[in-house]
Design a protein around this motif. Structure first.
Motif, mmCIF file in Angstrom:
data_model
loop_
_atom_site.group_PDB
_atom_site.id
_atom_site.type_symbol
_atom_site.label_atom_id
_atom_site.label_comp_id
_atom_site.label_asym_id
_atom_site.label_seq_id
_atom_site.Cartn_x
_atom_site.Cartn_y
_atom_site.Cartn_z
ATOM 1 N N SER A 64 0.943 -1.260 0.079
ATOM 2 C CA SER A 64 -0.036 -0.107 -0.035
ATOM 3 C C SER A 64 0.656 1.220 0.333
ATOM 4 N N SER A 65 0.347 2.330 -0.687
ATOM 5 C CA SER A 65 1.238 3.524 -1.088
ATOM 6 C C SER A 65 2.456 3.353 -1.256
ATOM 7 N N SER A 66 2.795 2.293 -2.222
ATOM 8 C CA SER A 66 4.373 2.222 -2.700
ATOM 9 C C SER A 66 4.497 3.017 -3.913
ATOM 10 N N GLY A 67 3.370 3.592 -4.454
ATOM 11 C CA GLY A 67 3.375 4.331 -5.803
ATOM 12 C C GLY A 67 3.049 3.538 -7.087
ATOM 13 N N LYS A 68 2.290 2.456 -6.874
ATOM 14 C CA LYS A 68 2.309 1.692 -7.801
ATOM 15 C C LYS A 68 1.525 2.144 -9.190
ATOM 16 N N THR A 69 0.398 2.801 -8.897
ATOM 17 C CA THR A 69 -0.390 3.579 -9.846
ATOM 18 C C THR A 69 0.516 4.399 -10.838
ATOM 19 N N THR A 70 1.184 5.512 -10.126
ATOM 20 C CA THR A 70 1.925 6.373 -10.694
ATOM 21 C C THR A 70 3.133 5.464 -11.591
ATOM 22 N N THR A 71 3.790 4.484 -10.857
ATOM 23 C CA THR A 71 4.867 3.897 -11.791
ATOM 24 C C THR A 71 4.231 3.248 -13.022
ATOM 25 N N ALA A 72 3.044 2.503 -12.731
ATOM 26 C CA ALA A 72 2.628 1.949 -13.941
ATOM 27 C C ALA A 72 2.160 2.770 -15.079
ATOM 28 N N SER A 160 1.583 -5.076 -28.459
ATOM 29 C CA SER A 160 1.193 -4.460 -27.258
ATOM 30 C C SER A 160 1.598 -5.233 -25.963
ATOM 31 N N VAL A 161 1.701 -4.367 -24.830
ATOM 32 C CA VAL A 161 1.662 -5.104 -23.702
ATOM 33 C C VAL A 161 0.744 -4.368 -22.740
ATOM 34 N N ALA A 162 0.241 -5.236 -21.718
ATOM 35 C CA ALA A 162 -0.630 -4.806 -20.692
ATOM 36 C C ALA A 162 0.010 -4.698 -19.133
ATOM 37 N N VAL A 163 -0.110 -3.480 -18.897
ATOM 38 C CA VAL A 163 0.705 -3.317 -17.312
ATOM 39 C C VAL A 163 -0.378 -3.472 -16.215
ATOM 40 N N VAL A 164 -0.459 -4.520 -15.548
ATOM 41 C CA VAL A 164 -1.375 -4.798 -14.326
ATOM 42 C C VAL A 164 -0.920 -4.622 -13.305
ATOM 43 N N GLU A 165 -1.605 -3.562 -12.376
ATOM 44 C CA GLU A 165 -0.935 -3.135 -11.163
ATOM 45 C C GLU A 165 -1.859 -3.221 -9.995
ATOM 46 N N GLY A 166 -1.427 -3.568 -8.885
ATOM 47 C CA GLY A 166 -2.144 -3.874 -7.739
ATOM 48 C C GLY A 166 -1.216 -4.614 -6.878
ATOM 49 N N ILE A 167 -1.934 -4.572 -5.429
ATOM 50 C CA ILE A 167 -1.060 -5.181 -4.442
ATOM 51 C C ILE A 167 -0.897 -6.632 -4.549
ATOM 52 N N ASP A 250 10.852 -9.876 -11.369
ATOM 53 C CA ASP A 250 12.233 -9.773 -12.266
ATOM 54 C C ASP A 250 12.977 -8.489 -12.274
ATOM 55 N N ILE A 251 12.064 -7.410 -11.481
ATOM 56 C CA ILE A 251 12.615 -6.128 -11.490
ATOM 57 C C ILE A 251 12.113 -5.423 -10.227
ATOM 58 N N THR A 252 12.952 -4.734 -9.580
ATOM 59 C CA THR A 252 12.360 -4.213 -8.303
ATOM 60 C C THR A 252 12.992 -2.669 -8.490
ATOM 61 N N ILE A 253 11.739 -1.758 -8.099
ATOM 62 C CA ILE A 253 12.070 -0.317 -8.273
ATOM 63 C C ILE A 253 11.984 0.194 -6.783
ATOM 64 N N ASN A 254 13.011 1.063 -6.251
ATOM 65 C CA ASN A 254 12.857 1.705 -5.170
ATOM 66 C C ASN A 254 12.060 3.114 -5.253
ATOM 67 N N SER A 255 10.812 3.052 -4.803
ATOM 68 C CA SER A 255 9.998 4.360 -4.821
ATOM 69 C C SER A 255 10.323 5.477 -3.941
ATOM 70 N N ILE A 256 11.246 5.342 -3.057
ATOM 71 C CA ILE A 256 11.264 6.554 -2.065
ATOM 72 C C ILE A 256 11.973 7.756 -3.058
ATOM 73 N N HIS A 257 11.233 8.827 -2.495
ATOM 74 C CA HIS A 257 11.613 10.098 -3.084
ATOM 75 C C HIS A 257 12.182 11.018 -1.783
ATOM 76 N N SER A 307 5.267 13.845 -10.962
ATOM 77 C CA SER A 307 5.993 12.875 -9.889
ATOM 78 C C SER A 307 5.065 12.072 -9.425
ATOM 79 N N LEU A 308 5.752 10.921 -8.897
ATOM 80 C CA LEU A 308 5.159 9.955 -8.185
ATOM 81 C C LEU A 308 4.526 10.488 -6.854
ATOM 82 N N LEU A 309 5.212 11.504 -6.345
ATOM 83 C CA LEU A 309 4.540 12.079 -5.195
ATOM 84 C C LEU A 309 3.116 12.539 -5.312
ATOM 85 N N ARG A 310 2.713 13.112 -6.677
ATOM 86 C CA ARG A 310 1.396 13.695 -6.852
ATOM 87 C C ARG A 310 0.257 12.612 -6.776
#
Length: 317
Positions: A64-72, A160-167, A250-257, A307-310
């Motif tokens: 939760s609140s990792s910024g998945k939606t903006t990252t996607a 095309s590719v589909a990006v499926v985001e969620g916890i 396969d990939i890890t992204i650190n979402s801290i700003h 920004s992801l913070l938005r």
């Protein structure tokens, strides 16, 4: 797919350095940190592009609140700039609705459980995308806490590719019927806290909680006390439903700003202070307030629009 070279970016995380930058060159700090995050998105997009002949589904998960939606959304933007059409699917739209979730021992509903989603409908949608190149996606109304009557058509082209985001996106229950080579998995989270010479000033968990408090108050019709009250259930759900699958990414992204506490304090402190002394969450609210007060303020107007913070502080009026 499965990557044995999976790692993530680590940032300078000392309070003194962050505050010095906030006081003397905030824009430079913001620009550097936003550029670093953009670089991580570009790297992920290039990995997808290199495997796009086989990879058709990108499952993007995080707590939760990792910024998945903006990252996607930003990842999709980078893919589009590279000439790769991408569509977005949020697992949040597959929530079954208020009162339609497993019941916890205390009688409350466990909305963090994977069973709170319409699992069969998610599977059907992904299978239809792969076999028929299209599907109908539900839409969830978070203000009413129920599915909306409208649906949204998703069309997946040949390239095309589909990006499926969620916890729950890394949970294999959704992709068990798909060939492994057609699925890429990305894990997004705050991977660092912020410290000073005496230890941790603010932890990754508390940073995510502050993000959620600010967002829920502004956009999800939830009081600060409601968010604090459900947080233990959120964390418990992460332990059960998210953490067991982190290693499959396969990939890890650190979402801290690193500058985010300097910005979040402006929205968070007033609503934390509004909690009355007789509330069971008063001490936690004072603790979060005290931690945020240690950061020099940066006005939200300095945060870039993309920004992801938005995702948490919203857009400027």
């Amino acid at each position: 797919m499965n990557s044995f070279g999976n790692s993530y970016r680590k940032y300078v995380s000392h309070l003194e350095q962050i505050n010095d930058a906030a006081l003397h060159f905030p824009q430079k700090m913001i620009d550097e940190l936003e550029f670093a995050f953009a670089e991580d998105l570009a790297a992920a997009a290039h990995t997808i592009a290199a495997n796009r002949k086989e990879c058709r589904i990108v499952m993007l998960s995080g707590p939760s609140s990792s910024g998945k939606t903006t990252t996607a959304h930003r990842l999709i933007g980078v893919l589009e700039e590279m000439g790769i059409h991408a569509v977005s699917i949020s697992l949040d739209d597959f929530y079954r609705g208020e009162g339609l979730a497993p019941v916890l021992p205390d009688g409350s509903f466990d909305y963090e459980a994977v069973e709170a989603l319409d699992i069969e409908r998610v599977e059907d949608c992904l299978r239809c995308l792969m076999e028929e190149k299209r599907c109908e996606i539900p839409q969830f109304d978070f203000m009413k806490h129920e599915p909306a009557p409208e649906t949204r058509e998703i069309v997946l082209g040949d390239d095309s590719v589909a990006v499926v985001e969620g916890i729950h996106s890394l949970n294999p229950v959704f992709t068990r019927c798909l060939p492994e080579k057609q699925v890429m998995k990305i894990y997004v989270s705050i991977k660092q806290g912020i410290k000073d010479a005496n230890g941790t000033v603010i932890s990754p968990m508390d940073l995510r909680l502050i993000r959620r408090i600010v967002r829920d108050y502004a956009t999800r019709n939830a009081s600060t006390e409601q968010t604090l009250g459900m947080w233990s259930t959120v964390v418990s759900g992460e332990d059960r439903y998210i953490r067991p699958y982190r290693h499959t990414s396969d990939i890890t992204i650190n979402s801290i700003h690193m500058y985010e506490p300097c910005v979040l304090r402006g929205a968070a402190i007033p609503i934390l202070r509004a909690i009355s002394p007789d509330s069971r969450w008063f001490r936690k609210a004072r603790d979060l307030e005290a931690r945020l007060m240690r950061f020099e303020p940066i006005p939200s107007s300095m945060v870039p629009e993309n920004s992801l913070l938005r995702e948490f502080i919203g857009q400027e009026a």
